[in-house]
Enzyme design. Structure first.
Site, PDB file in Angstrom:
ATOM      1  N   GLY B 158       0.829  -1.209   0.000  1.00  0.00           N
ATOM      2  CA  GLY B 158       0.000   0.000   0.000  1.00  0.00           C
ATOM      3  C   GLY B 158       0.858   1.251   0.000  1.00  0.00           C
ATOM      4  N   THR B 160       1.309   3.513  -2.146  1.00  0.00           N
ATOM      5  CA  THR B 160       0.829   4.738  -2.788  1.00  0.00           C
ATOM      6  C   THR B 160      -0.187   5.494  -1.925  1.00  0.00           C
ATOM      7  OG1 THR B 160      -0.842   3.453  -3.960  1.00  0.00           O
ATOM      8  CG2 THR B 160       1.214   3.871  -5.126  1.00  0.00           C
ATOM      9  N   SER B 289      -5.444   1.125  14.515  1.00  0.00           N
ATOM     10  CA  SER B 289      -6.235   2.368  14.516  1.00  0.00           C
ATOM     11  C   SER B 289      -6.612   2.716  15.948  1.00  0.00           C
ATOM     12  CB  SER B 289      -7.504   2.191  13.698  1.00  0.00           C
ATOM     13  OG  SER B 289      -8.385   3.279  13.954  1.00  0.00           O
ATOM     14  N   TYR B 302     -14.953  -1.414  10.548  1.00  0.00           N
ATOM     15  CA  TYR B 302     -13.526  -1.063  10.542  1.00  0.00           C
ATOM     16  C   TYR B 302     -12.883  -1.373  11.901  1.00  0.00           C
ATOM     17  CZ  TYR B 302      -9.425   2.045  10.200  1.00  0.00           C
ATOM     18  OH  TYR B 302      -8.158   2.567  10.199  1.00  0.00           O
ATOM     19  N   THR B 304     -13.877  -3.477  14.138  1.00  0.00           N
ATOM     20  CA  THR B 304     -13.806  -4.930  14.333  1.00  0.00           C
ATOM     21  C   THR B 304     -12.543  -5.485  13.667  1.00  0.00           C
ATOM     22  OG1 THR B 304     -16.202  -5.089  14.409  1.00  0.00           O
ATOM     23  CG2 THR B 304     -15.000  -7.121  13.912  1.00  0.00           C
ATOM     24  N   LYS B 306      -9.768  -3.862  12.767  1.00  0.00           N
ATOM     25  CA  LYS B 306      -8.522  -3.354  13.373  1.00  0.00           C
ATOM     26  C   LYS B 306      -8.273  -4.011  14.731  1.00  0.00           C
ATOM     27  CE  LYS B 306      -6.749  -0.513  10.340  1.00  0.00           C
ATOM     28  NZ  LYS B 306      -5.475  -0.877   9.677  1.00  0.00           N
TER      29      LYS B 306
END
Lengths: 76, 395
Positions: B158, B160, B289, B302, B304, B306
């Site tokens: 990831g 970029t 996060s 999200y 859950t 993380k």
């Protein structure tokens, strides 16, 4: 227009010069911003701007930018 | 210094010393033992010894010398000694101190030594048995230094994205060669490659859909064609995070987040770990996060995923650490990147206002911590979660 009014209200409520209410004004920059004046601020904003600020937003009005944004939302 | 494995039963060492009046005086100064038998000739003359007798422990102290300097030498921990003083020692006697290994205890790394002191007439004046633990210094630091001297390679998944981009540039500045992964934005990946090369580091661009295990394996294989090994993997991949009320969330919303955060991490780690195990070294860094510890509404899918990633990171750290692979996590608060551009301005302003450091996190803040985790300065961290949140969450 609202910006000017908001700053005027803040200046009066917090008893500080208008020019000290910059766009970056916040609870960090205004020493007089205590809990009592915070409630006075809410009432003054509602009265001056003819809005009703929802209870859940009361605790969020802690910087000038947030006040401006929330006032704008309340006017929608 | 001799290592335990280099010491054998039967090993011997000797040293010699002639006892002088000065030795006696120093011993008296040091210990305060001015027994007239040792220091007063007239007094000694009246005893059966007729002449002053050297302190027994002065002679025996040379056993310490032979153990501490010769057998085994530096690091010897002398913890037991039996002594029999058989004959008196006089000023002017030439002592020969002998030590011989008579026993080894492999489990405790202890050696037993027969210790004997002879005078110039080959008479034993003192004898006993010493027990010594052989302490060896760690040599892992040396190994780390050796690794540091090589140029390491980091695979940035990831790359970029906002954080991925910053991580590539930071690690390039740190001296890493960079494998730049992308899925859609080739132009951005090529731009990052140029920037990495401007730091005099090598870079390759690799494309892969990290939701497809076969593509991950191909990406890793391709990477090994350019670089002999991958030392560091940072998974910065993320998908958009739409705000959806819990009652409106579909299982597919959860699956999307779980696939990006969990499935991809599992497959990436499985792809790189075999070589890392062979090398005995590797670093895997996941991105958490702050919402996993300080949740907000409408992000259940999200949060859950993380939170699951925290568990995955810890379980991998526990299992892989003995093989030299350090798995750690960096948990930023809200970072102003493309991923978060759809988050309402009010939420960002509030987050900044409620952060003790009064601003949102920057991608470079996150990259700085990843730089530390990728470096050998963090070699003793495993399963750690470093929070980059300006003080929002303190645990």
């Amino acid at each position: 227009m609202d910006s000017k009014k908001i700053k005027q209200v803040m200046s009066i409520v917090f008893d500080v010069p208008l020019e000290s209410i910059t766009d970056d004004a916040s609870t960090d920059t205004i020493p007089n911003w205590d809990s009592l004046r915070h409630l006075n601020l809410i009432l003054a904003l509602e009265e001056e701007l003819g809005i009703s600020i929802p209870n859940e937003e009361v605790g969020n009005l802690i910087t000038y930018k947030l006040i401006e944004l929330i006032v704008h939302e309340c006017k929608k | 210094m001799k290592k335990y494995n280099e010491i054998f039963v039967g090993d011997k060492e000797t040293l010699s010393h002639i006892i002088t009046k000065n030795d006696i005086d120093k011993f008296v100064d040091l210990t305060g033992d001015d027994n007239r038998l040792h220091v007063d000739e007239k007094f000694a003359e009246k005893t059966q010894f007729k002449k002053p007798v050297v302190h027994g422990m002065l002679g025996a102290s040379f056993i310490s010398t032979i153990i501490g300097t010769k057998l085994p030498g530096d690091g010897a921990l002398w913890f037991s000694q039996s002594l029999e003083f058989l004959l008196p020692v006089r000023i002017g006697d030439k002592l020969t101190i002998k030590a011989e290994v008579i026993k080894k205890n492999d489990s405790e790394r202890i050696i037993e030594l027969k210790t004997e002191i002879y005078n110039q007439n080959r008479q034993i004046v003192t004898k006993g048995v010493a027990k010594v633990k052989v302490i060896e210094t760690e040599n892992k630091t040396a190994v780390s230094r050796k690794i540091t001297a090589e140029v390491k390679t980091a695979l940035i998944i990831g790359a970029t994205g906002g954080i991925g981009n910053a991580v590539c540039l930071q690690l390039a500045q740190d001296g890493f060669n960079i494998i730049i992964h992308y899925n859609n934005n080739k132009a951005m990946a090529e731009d990052i490659k140029k920037k990495v090369e401007s730091y005099k580091q090598k870079a390759v661009v690799v494309k892969a859909d990290i939701l497809q295990e076969t593509e991950i394996n191909e990406m890793v294989t391709t990477s090994y064609r350019s670089f002999k090994k991958i030392d560091v993997v940072v998974n910065c991949a993320a998908s958009s995070i739409p705000n959806i009320k819990f009652q409106e969330l579909l299982w597919s919303d959860y699956v999307q987040q779980l696939e990006v955060n969990i499935k991809s991490t599992i497959h990436i780690v499985q792809a790189v770990v075999p070589e890392m195990i062979k090398n005995g070294y590797g670093k895997i860094i996941t991105i958490g996060s702050v919402s996993a510890e300080k949740p907000n509404s409408e992000w259940s899918h999200y949060i859950t995923a993380k939170t699951a990633l925290i568990g995955l990171t810890k379980s991998l750290a526990f299992e892989l650490a003995p093989k030299g692979i350090r798995v750690n996590m960096v948990t930023p608060s809200l970072v102003n990147t493309e991923l978060t551009m759809n988050i309402p301005e009010k939420v960002k302003l509030l987050a900044a206002a409620q952060t003790p450091l009064r601003r949102l996190a920057l991608a470079t803040d996150v990259a700085g911590v990843i730089s530390f985790l990728a470096s050998d300065k963090s070699d003793f961290l495993a399963g750690e979660n470093i929070r980059v949140n300006g003080g929002q969450v303190m645990i």
